[in-house]
Design an enzyme around this catalytic site. Structure first.
Site, PDB file in Angstrom:
ATOM      1  N   SER A 185     -22.932 -47.017  11.057  1.00 33.11           N
ATOM      2  CA  SER A 185     -22.615 -46.244  12.251  1.00 33.11           C
ATOM      3  C   SER A 185     -23.856 -46.166  13.138  1.00 33.11           C
ATOM      4  O   SER A 185     -24.400 -47.197  13.521  1.00 33.11           O
ATOM      5  CB  SER A 185     -22.080 -44.871  11.846  1.00 33.11           C
ATOM      6  OG  SER A 185     -21.450 -44.226  12.933  1.00 33.11           O
ATOM      7  N   GLU A 311     -11.560 -48.608  11.447  1.00 28.89           N
ATOM      8  CA  GLU A 311     -12.621 -47.646  11.763  1.00 28.89           C
ATOM      9  C   GLU A 311     -12.074 -46.381  12.430  1.00 28.89           C
ATOM     10  O   GLU A 311     -12.402 -45.257  12.045  1.00 28.89           O
ATOM     11  CB  GLU A 311     -13.640 -48.287  12.715  1.00 28.89           C
ATOM     12  CG  GLU A 311     -14.317 -49.532  12.198  1.00 28.89           C
ATOM     13  CD  GLU A 311     -15.601 -49.236  11.442  1.00 28.89           C
ATOM     14  OE1 GLU A 311     -15.899 -48.052  11.207  1.00 28.89           O
ATOM     15  OE2 GLU A 311     -16.300 -50.203  11.092  1.00 28.89           O
ATOM     16  N   HIS A 410     -13.667 -45.640   9.041  1.00 27.45           N
ATOM     17  CA  HIS A 410     -15.103 -45.512   9.245  1.00 27.45           C
ATOM     18  C   HIS A 410     -15.741 -44.766   8.073  1.00 27.45           C
ATOM     19  O   HIS A 410     -15.217 -43.747   7.619  1.00 27.45           O
ATOM     20  CB  HIS A 410     -15.345 -44.744  10.547  1.00 27.45           C
ATOM     21  CG  HIS A 410     -16.754 -44.733  11.022  1.00 27.45           C
ATOM     22  ND1 HIS A 410     -17.383 -45.858  11.500  1.00 27.45           N
ATOM     23  CD2 HIS A 410     -17.667 -43.728  11.120  1.00 27.45           C
ATOM     24  CE1 HIS A 410     -18.612 -45.544  11.876  1.00 27.45           C
ATOM     25  NE2 HIS A 410     -18.816 -44.261  11.645  1.00 27.45           N
TER      26      HIS A 410
END
Length: 510
Positions: A185, A311, A410
């Site tokens: 991330s 995600e 994610h």
């Protein structure tokens, strides 16, 4: 165990079968100023407790990962070392940069514990804290030259940490000539930004970017807008910005949260951007990192890059906690990305790819590609001409939690990369753990360590060909691992066609 670093001696502890040295200072910094090397100390410094994390507001995701348990403090530039032995074995070194949208997180979150990587694969793992939010990424250089580069101080902290690792890791059994940076991330955004940062050149030879690429930076126009809104929230004018130096940290965090919320609602010139992210202002970052990478700024650096398959499901799940999202709102949000005239044909191509998905699922798939997958492909293509090896992946293992609403969302890949399936909260996120889950964790963590050792993530239990712009070979990481050339190529081509009208990708979009 006592190790003599270049700054002084540290005493660590043995835990989980490795030596751990926690909370070692690698740099120091005055508020909004660039970091400088840490001061040396006399005697033996205790390194058995984690240091303070960067000041930050509460984050649901970080809480899920087990973070935010330590107090925050501005004197937060510390790192942690996990090593099989403090000897002269010259092991590969893996330096982890944590995520958290540049406003949250720390290097000592339990999911990031480097013990299993170090013990299983004979590597040295380093995790670290860097400045976050306004304290790490507020653009003040246009107001006063003494704050030049303040919009990228968090990245500058990471550079200082890498210099410390280069200079000191040999004492912990690591090889300073074999350093790989990896992150997820905002940590992956940091990894790819460092690929285009002149001050970081030569400090690492490999990079692994999980769910983040080099597209997440502010230009000075957007960064100046954020600064103006931040000051206004505090009742300050640009001429009175010096008052920031004396403000309590809590006031800064409250203003930061206000501006962050405004950006998430769509305010500002950069639709869909994070409020706080690295700033291309000519100081630390003389040009956008992706442009620098295309020009060869990271020549010789091996790259592993990829995303999870779903995600955006995590962020959409958070949005659904406020009630069902109406169809017209989803269409408006997609229109803000692709334009009103391209919403229907965008949905058509996604319906062909995901015939069982409802509109919300199609929206999530589109946002996954726009925010994460396409920037990852762009990063791979920028580096492929300059690296001995570029490797692309897609993490497809789906969670069964919340009725399967998360999918391969994610952050789901984090415990696999660290071989940390047994950490608190992991089983809850995955919806259960079985033998196939553990085998995938073995394969993925081994691949990451192999990339650190040789530059290539392939190993005895995982075939993984190199990526190039013709074949586009991509390793799909799931219970059954496979390699597919140019997966969802028709959708990739759609986004390439749309690219001239797209706003810069980031998360979240209101």
């Amino acid at each position: 165990m006592i190790v003599d670093t270049g700054l002084g001696k540290v005493r660590g502890l043995e835990k989980h079968g490795v030596l751990q040295f926690r909370g070692i200072p690698y740099a120091r910094a005055e508020r909004f100023r660039p970091a400088e090397p840490a001061e040396p100390w006399v005697g033996i410094r205790d390194a058995t407790e984690f240091g303070p994390m960067a000041p930050q507001n509460p984050s649901p995701l970080e809480a899920m990962l087990g973070g935010q348990q330590q107090p925050g403090a501005e004197d937060c530039l510390v790192l942690n070392v996990y090593t099989p032995a403090a000897d002269d074995a010259a092991r590969p070194v893996m330096v982890w940069l944590h995520g958290g949208a540049f406003v949250a997180g720390s290097g000592h979150i339990p999911w990031y514990d480097g013990s299993n990587l170090a013990r299983l694969y004979d590597v040295v793992v380093v995790t670290l804290n860097y400045r976050l939010g306004a304290l790490g990424f507020l653009h003040l250089g246009q107001l006063d030259p003494v704050f030049a580069g303040s919009g990228s101080n968090g990245i500058g902290d990471q550079v200082q940490a890498l210099r410390w690792v280069r200079d000191n890791v040999a004492a912990f059994g690591g090889d300073p000539a074999s350093i790989t940076i990896f992150g997820e991330s905002a940590g992956a955004m940091s990894v790819s930004t460092l690929l285009g940062t002149p001050a970081a050149a030569g400090l690492f030879r490999g990079a692994i970017a999980q769910s983040g690429a080099a597209a997440h930076v502010h230009d000075t126009t957007t960064a100046t807008w954020v600064t103006e809104r931040f000051l206004a929230t505090l009742g300050l004018s640009p001429a009175g910005a010096d008052a920031l130096l004396a403000l309590p940290v809590d006031d800064i965090l409250r203003a930061q949260a206000t501006v962050d919320a405004e950006v998430q609602r769509g305010a500002g010139p950069g639709i869909g951007r994070l409020a706080f992210e690295p700033v291309v202002d000519g100081a630390l970052l003389p040009q956008p990192p992706l442009d620098a990478i295309r020009a060869g700024s990271a020549t010789g650096v091996n790259l592993v890059v990829g995303t999870t398959a779903d995600e955006w499901n995590l962020f959409q799940l958070q949005a659904r906690t406020n009630g069902e999202v109406a169809e017209d709102r989803l269409r408006r949000r997609l229109a803000r990305v692709v334009g009103d005239d391209r919403v229907d044909d965008t949905l058509t191509i996604y319906r062909e790819a995901r015939p069982a998905a409802d509109l919300e699922g199609l929206f999530c798939a589109a946002m996954t590609d726009w925010v994460f997958r396409m920037p990852a492909i762009g990063l791979a293509e920028a580096q492929v001409a300059h690296a001995p090896r570029v490797s692309m992946y897609r993490f497809d293992y789906p969670s069964t939690a919340f009725g399967g609403a998360l999918g391969a969302c994610h952050a789901i890949d984090l415990p696999f990369a660290f071989a940390n399936l047994d950490r608190g909260g992991v089983e809850l996120m995955l919806g259960g753990i079985d033998e196939s889950t553990r085998r995938l964790a073995d394969r993925v963590s081994w691949a990451w360590a192999a990339a650190a050792r040789t530059g290539a993530p392939e190993h005895d239990d995982l075939a993984w060909p190199a990526y190039d712009a013709d074949r586009r070979a991509t390793c799909l990481l799931d219970r059954d691992v496979s390699v597919v050339d140019d997966p969802a190529g028709d959708i990739r081509r759609l986004w390439e066609e749309l690219a001239p009208v797209l706003t810069p990708p980031s998360q979240p979009v209101p």
